[in-house]
Design an enzyme around this catalytic site. Structure first.
Site, PDB file in Angstrom:
ATOM      1  N   ASP A  40      31.521  23.945  20.372  1.00  0.00           N
ATOM      2  CA  ASP A  40      30.390  24.583  21.072  1.00  0.00           C
ATOM      3  C   ASP A  40      29.285  23.428  21.528  1.00  0.00           C
ATOM      4  O   ASP A  40      28.359  23.570  21.993  1.00  0.00           O
ATOM      5  CB  ASP A  40      29.324  25.686  20.358  1.00  0.00           C
ATOM      6  N   HIS A  56      -3.157  16.305  26.074  1.00  0.00           N
ATOM      7  CA  HIS A  56      -4.418  16.767  26.549  1.00  0.00           C
ATOM      8  C   HIS A  56      -5.250  16.105  27.385  1.00  0.00           C
ATOM      9  O   HIS A  56      -4.872  15.014  27.970  1.00  0.00           O
ATOM     10  CB  HIS A  56      -5.026  16.968  24.907  1.00  0.00           C
ATOM     11  N   GLU A  94      -1.033  14.135  16.338  1.00  0.00           N
ATOM     12  CA  GLU A  94      -1.045  12.635  17.016  1.00  0.00           C
ATOM     13  C   GLU A  94      -0.623  11.667  15.622  1.00  0.00           C
ATOM     14  O   GLU A  94      -0.937  12.234  14.551  1.00  0.00           O
ATOM     15  CB  GLU A  94      -2.068  11.993  17.538  1.00  0.00           C
TER      16      GLU A  94
END
Length: 419
Positions: free
Chosen positions: A84, A223, A299
């Site tokens: 696969d 952000h 973060e």
């Protein structure tokens, strides 16, 4: 004329972290009866998914060869390898170039085990490769216990349907098939010479690759700006939790409009830090979606460097900064996180989210380091690549994760919505 022995090999490999603790599994099957003739599995330490997959292929080919004393003779054995892993199948079939230095010797080793004319390669969906997948997971489980896989303890063959494997292999006649090209490709790659076969044209856009179904597509949104962003100060998860500035709120509205116009986002997941939650909330309000908080997307903890500029860190902690820049295993001063630690956290988060959101397009609102880490891992790039990527505030990147474990970087640092 003596008919060749015919086998089906199903092989797989996995890594819990990519790179992380890894193992492979391989099974040799009688294509007529579906009977399992032999199994192989091994814990191989820390490695990538692709290395583990190649190791599984090599083990399967070696086991098949051992079952036929004269397997190296032309016409003695015919094998269909079913995996696969699109990467391994396409590379060994000669349709994709082998570029990664870790893959070249493994592909060459696989190509030497049996005559090229004796092996063909077939991609199968993951759900049809359960036996080998279970073996690989048994090997990784054994490695976690500090042991190696034992055949006597394996249950991988239980309840594994064999109807798909029990089908006649193509007759041995005519010119060599895909494996001949794959062997030539592997030898050429090992010698760093151009291979004869042309690579397949890469797919573009955010659509699914052929045969693999819809990927889990992560749209990675950094952000919007805070007061610290324009001053380029370290702002991680170990200091304050600043809110978006006026500029950052405007950026969040711009990306919200852009994503609403695109109309592809189905879910929103955010870092727990305020600047990400506020950015995510703007998008969610525009799209009418809920925001799920994911701790793994926070973060880096920059320790004592939080709130300082690069120049200030250089002045106060010069030796520590040099060590940090030189090694991903070094943490910032004062007990922060190293990039290696962040990579392990982000990898685990990625694995959870790709399973949860298979086939869906998900907006991940996060930070510079997690986004760069996801891109780096998808590309198979070294840790120092982290310092060679630019990610602007409110920029968009995208990575697609396919059912065979491979990833495709589709976009990096797009800020067109802010213009």
């Amino acid at each position: 004329m003596t008919q060749p022995r015919q086998f089906v090999i199903e092989a797989d490999g996995g890594s819990r972290g990519n790179p992380g603790p890894a193992g492979y599994g391989a099974v040799v099957i009688d294509p007529v009866t579906g009977e399992t003739l032999a199994e192989a599995a091994e814990y191989i330490g820390v490695a990538t998914n692709n290395v583990a997959e190649y190791k599984g292929l090599i083990a399967g080919l070696k086991v098949a060869k051992a079952l036929v004393p004269d397997a190296s003779a032309d016409g003695a054995l015919q094998v269909r390898v079913r995996m696969d892993s699109k990467l391994v199948v396409e590379q060994m079939s000669g349709r994709w170039k082998i570029k990664h230095p870790d893959m070249k010797p493994l592909a060459a080793e696989a190509a030497r085990i049996l005559p090229a004319s004796a092996v063909t390669y077939e991609w199968i969906p993951r759900e049809k490769n359960k036996h080998a997948d279970r073996l690989a997971n048994e090997a990784m489980d054994a490695g976690k216990r500090g042991k190696q896989w034992e055949p006597s303890a394996s249950t991988a063959s239980l309840d594994t349907p064999r109807s798909s494997a029990a089908s006649a292999l193509p007759p041995v006649s005519g010119p060599p098939g895909d494996a001949a090209a794959g062997a030539a490709k592997a030898r050429a790659a090992l010698a760093s010479r151009p291979a004869a076969a042309s690579p397949a044209a890469p797919q573009t856009g955010w659509g699914a690759a052929p045969d693999l179904g819809a990927p889990a597509t992560f749209v990675l949104l950094r952000h919007g700006e805070t007061a610290l962003t324009p001053e380029k100060r370290f702002s991680g998860s170990g200091g304050g939790d600043p809110e978006l500035s006026a500029a950052g709120r405007h950026q969040a509205e711009c990306i919200a409009r852009s994503l609403a116009d695109r109309g592809t986002i189905e879910e929103i997941v955010s870092s727990p830090l305020r600047r990400c939650r506020e950015t995510a909330a703007s998008v969610a309000a525009r799209l009418g979606l809920e925001v799920r908080i994911e701790e793994g997307l926070r973060e880096t903890d920059f320790g004592a460097w939080e709130g300082l500029t690069f120049a200030e860190v250089r002045e106060r902690y010069g030796a520590d900064l040099d060590a940090w820049l030189a090694s991903a295993k070094v943490a910032p001063t004062g007990g922060g996180e190293s990039f290696a630690e962040v990579a392990r956290r982000v990898s685990a988060t990625r694995d959870r989210l790709t399973t949860r959101y298979a086939g869906r397009t998900v907006l991940l609102v996060t930070h510079v380091t997690p986004i760069k880490t996801l891109v780096r891992l998808a590309l198979g790039a070294p840790p120092e690549a982290m310092f060679r990527m630019e990610l602007s505030a409110a920029s968009v990147s995208a990575v697609a994760y396919y059912a065979d474990g491979n990833a495709s970087v589709r976009l990096l640092n797009d800020t067109s919505h802010l213009r």
